[in-house]
Every structure is written in structure tokens, then in C-alpha cells.
Scaffold this active site. Structure first.
Site, PDB file in Angstrom:
ATOM      1  N   CYS A 115       0.811  -1.228   0.000  1.00  0.00           N
ATOM      2  CA  CYS A 115       0.000   0.000   0.000  1.00  0.00           C
ATOM      3  C   CYS A 115       0.842   1.275   0.000  1.00  0.00           C
ATOM      4  CB  CYS A 115      -0.945   0.003   1.195  1.00  0.00           C
ATOM      5  SG  CYS A 115      -2.262  -1.240   1.073  1.00  0.00           S
ATOM      6  N   HIS A 264      -3.348   7.473   0.425  1.00  0.00           N
ATOM      7  CA  HIS A 264      -3.597   6.132  -0.089  1.00  0.00           C
ATOM      8  C   HIS A 264      -5.023   5.770   0.273  1.00  0.00           C
ATOM      9  CE1 HIS A 264      -3.858   1.877  -0.464  1.00  0.00           C
ATOM     10  NE2 HIS A 264      -3.784   1.667   0.841  1.00  0.00           N
ATOM     11  N   ASN A 294      -9.849  -0.123  -2.558  1.00  0.00           N
ATOM     12  CA  ASN A 294      -8.425   0.010  -2.250  1.00  0.00           C
ATOM     13  C   ASN A 294      -7.622  -0.656  -3.372  1.00  0.00           C
ATOM     14  OD1 ASN A 294      -5.796  -0.288  -1.298  1.00  0.00           O
ATOM     15  ND2 ASN A 294      -6.409  -0.857   0.767  1.00  0.00           N
TER      16      ASN A 294
END
Length: 337
Positions: A115, A264, A294
Site C-alpha cells: 500500500c 492512499h 483500495n
């Protein structure tokens, strides 16, 4: 020492839209449950036969970024490719992208920081340009996660979150000391790795032993992503703030100087919590997790591209990108447009 500036941005997401209601057809969940906990309304997943892989989606995003920069593939000196879902165990997807672009023999580096991968990749690319080693660097974040998640009720806590997509950014050399990347910081805390990981496959478990385990226990889920959601959330909201404030401090700025925060896209609740703690207005934070879920290393470049496309970025704006993810790894990039 040079500065690096952004001259082109691009993105690509699969055409296949998967809504929260679609997920209820094969797992016990609901639109209300997903929205309340994550803010996600839909995501994009590749479909069998659509031609989308991590590398091919990166290629499409890169071509768009190059076109917007007024550059050709041959103008690229180096590729930094962030992903947790490469096309193959090895080689990495960076070299596949190099081949798809048709550029001869330039270097391609894969960054495996999940991530926070794009934040790390951006910092790496910036250093190459600052030192004069390369003039123009292509930085990519791309993921195909839908093919590696447990789409049953058993895996719903993770599978409802993740989506597929790619984003690309072209950095090139600049001598303007007032613009470009102003600061980076990168951190990790590996002792918490088991709180967010995929245990198998890996070199610690030989393939033969993994196959035996699966035969003996078909319910073994060690090859699916695992996330301790509450634990990750509690760490993320702290590390996001720390990274942002550290970057601002390094550049001699304060949060009052910040025009846009591009987090993010891990969870809308994380972004909203950090926004509140930093005292930022809604127009100072860009979120698109509602549409894409995501997308891990792809989330920041996709969001950055959309923010630019929507006219939310103006000349002179101070922008911070921050991420937290598996590892635990986290960091931030600070940029003046």
C-alpha cells in the site's frame, strides 16, 4: 542538485464495475455494512479474457501519461514499478512494461511495499533525477488483486475492500528550486508484518509442503490475504499524521501551507479521521475510494490523476501524498506544483 517535476499523469481501470450489491450474490454481506465500515460503494475487477494484467494496465496508464506529457516511450530513461500483484512470481512487472512500451534496454525496478509502494517508488525516482543519473523516470503503481482474494463469506472482511487498476506518473528533471518534490520520508516496522500479509506462497514454505497442507486441510487460508483490520486502522491513523507532519517540517512548512492531501485509498474512515485531526477542509482532501476500492500501490497515482483531471490542482499548490500498509510500512511525499 536538480529537482524533479511531474509532467504527465495517467490512469486505467477495468471496465467491469462490481457494486456492493453484486457482492451479496456470492457472500454474506450488504451494501450498508460495506459503506459504513469502508466508505466503498463499488470497485473495478478484471474479467477473464479482458486482456487486463498488472503489466498491461500499467502500459495503458503509462501511454496516457506520456501523451499528456508530450513525450514518447523512448524519452523514458528508467522505470520504477510499484505492485504487490506482479504478473508472475518472477520476473517483476517492470520489465514486462519495458517490453510493452518498446523501449530498448532501460532499467526497470520493482518496488514491493504494497500500500505504501507508490510513495516509496516516487521517492526512489526522485533521487535518481536529483543526482543527475536519469532525466526522465516513469513511476507506476498497478494491481490485479481480484484474482487472489477469497470471495466467499469467509474472506469478506478483506475481499470487499480491494480493487484493480493502474496509475502512472512521468517525472523529469527541473532546475526550478521552488517547485517539484520538497520532501520524502519512508518508514517501516516489520515486527507487525503478520497483521497484514499473505503468508503463502513463499520461500519459507516449499511448494510441495504447501500442496500437502492444502490436501490435508482444504480450508487452509494461508494463501489468501489476511488483515487484522482494527489493529491496522489504529496504527494507520497515527502514522499517516506523523508522515505528513514530518514532510511539512522537513520542507519548513506547516499544515496551514497544505493545499491538497492525497491519501492512499485504504479506507474512507481513515482518511476522514486524519483530515479531522489535521484540521483540513473537505476541499483539501481528495478521496475516490468510493468508486475504486483500495487499489493498493495504484491508489495514489489514480487519485492524483483524477484530482488533476478535475482541476483541483493549481500552479503553486503544495500537495502531500501519504500511505500506510503491509510491513508495516508508511511514508509521505511533499510536492509543490
Amino acid at each position: 542538485m536538480y529537482r524533479s517535476k511531474i509532467v504527465g499523469l495517467g490512469k486505467y481501470v477495468p471496465e467491469n464495475i462490481v457494486t456492493n450489491d453484486d457482492l451479496t450474490k456470492f457472500m454474506d454481506t450488504s451494501d450498508e455494512w460495506i459503506r459504513e465500515r469502508t466508505g466503498i460503494e463499488e470497485r473495478r475487477w478484471v474479467e477473464e479474457g479482458d486482456g487486463n494484467t498488472t503489466a498491461t494496465m500499467a502500459h495503458k496508464a503509462s501511454l496516457q501519461a506520456l501523451d499528456r506529457a508530450g513525450l514518447k516511450p523512448d524519452d523514458i530513461d528508467f522505470i520504477v514499478f510499484a505492485t504487490l500483484s506482479p504478473d508472475f512470481y518472477f520476473p517483476g512487472s517492470g520489465v514486462l512494461l519495458q517490453d510493452l512500451l518498446g523501449v530498448k534496454n532501460i532499467g526497470a525496478l520493482d518496488v514491493r511495499n504494497q500500500c505504501s509502494g507508490f510513495v516509496y517508488a516516487t521517492a526512489v525516482a526522485d533521487q535518481f533525477i536529483r543526482t543527475g543519473m536519469y532525466k526522465t523516470v516513469l513511476v507506476v503503481g498497478a494491481e490485479v488483486q481480484s484474482t487472489g482474494i477469497d470471495k466467499s463469506t469467509r474472506g469478506r472482511a478483506v475481499s470487499v475492500i480491494f480493487g484493480d487498476g493502474a496509475g502512472a506518473m512521468i517525472l523529469t528533471r527541473s532546475e526550478d528550486k521552488n517547485k517539484g518534490f520538497l520532501a520524502h520520508n519512508l518508514h517501516s516496522q516489520g515486527k507487525y508484518a503478520p497483521e497484514l500479509w499473505v503468508e503463502n506462497p513463499g520461500s519459507r514454505t516449499p511448494t510441495s509442503k504447501l500442496m500437502e497442507r492444502l490436501k490435508e486441510n482444504p480450508e487452509d487460508t494461508s494463501y489468501y490475504p489476511y488483515m487484522n483490520g482494527n489493529y491496522v486502522f489504529k496504527h494507520a491513523i497515527v502514522r499517516f499524521q506523523e508522515a505528513i507532519l514530518e514532510a511539512l517540517n522537513t520542507a519548513g512548512l506547516t499544515k496551514e501551507d497544505l493545499n491538497l492531501f492525497i491519501p492512499h485509498q485504504a479506507n474512507l474512515r481513515i482518511s476522514q479521521f486524519v483530515q479531522k485531526q489535521l484540521g483540513l477542509k473537505d476541499e483539501q482532501v481528495f478521496n475516490n475510494i468510493q468508486k475504486y476500492g483500495n487499489t493498493t500501490a495504484a491508489s495514489i497515482p489514480i487519485a492524483l490523476t483524477e484530482a488533476w483531471e478535475q482541476g483541483k490542482i493549481k500552479e503553486g499548490d503544495v500537495i502531500v501524498q501519504a500511505a500506510f500498509g503491509s510491513g508495516f510500512t508508511w511514508g509521505a511525499n511533499l510536492y509543490r506544483w
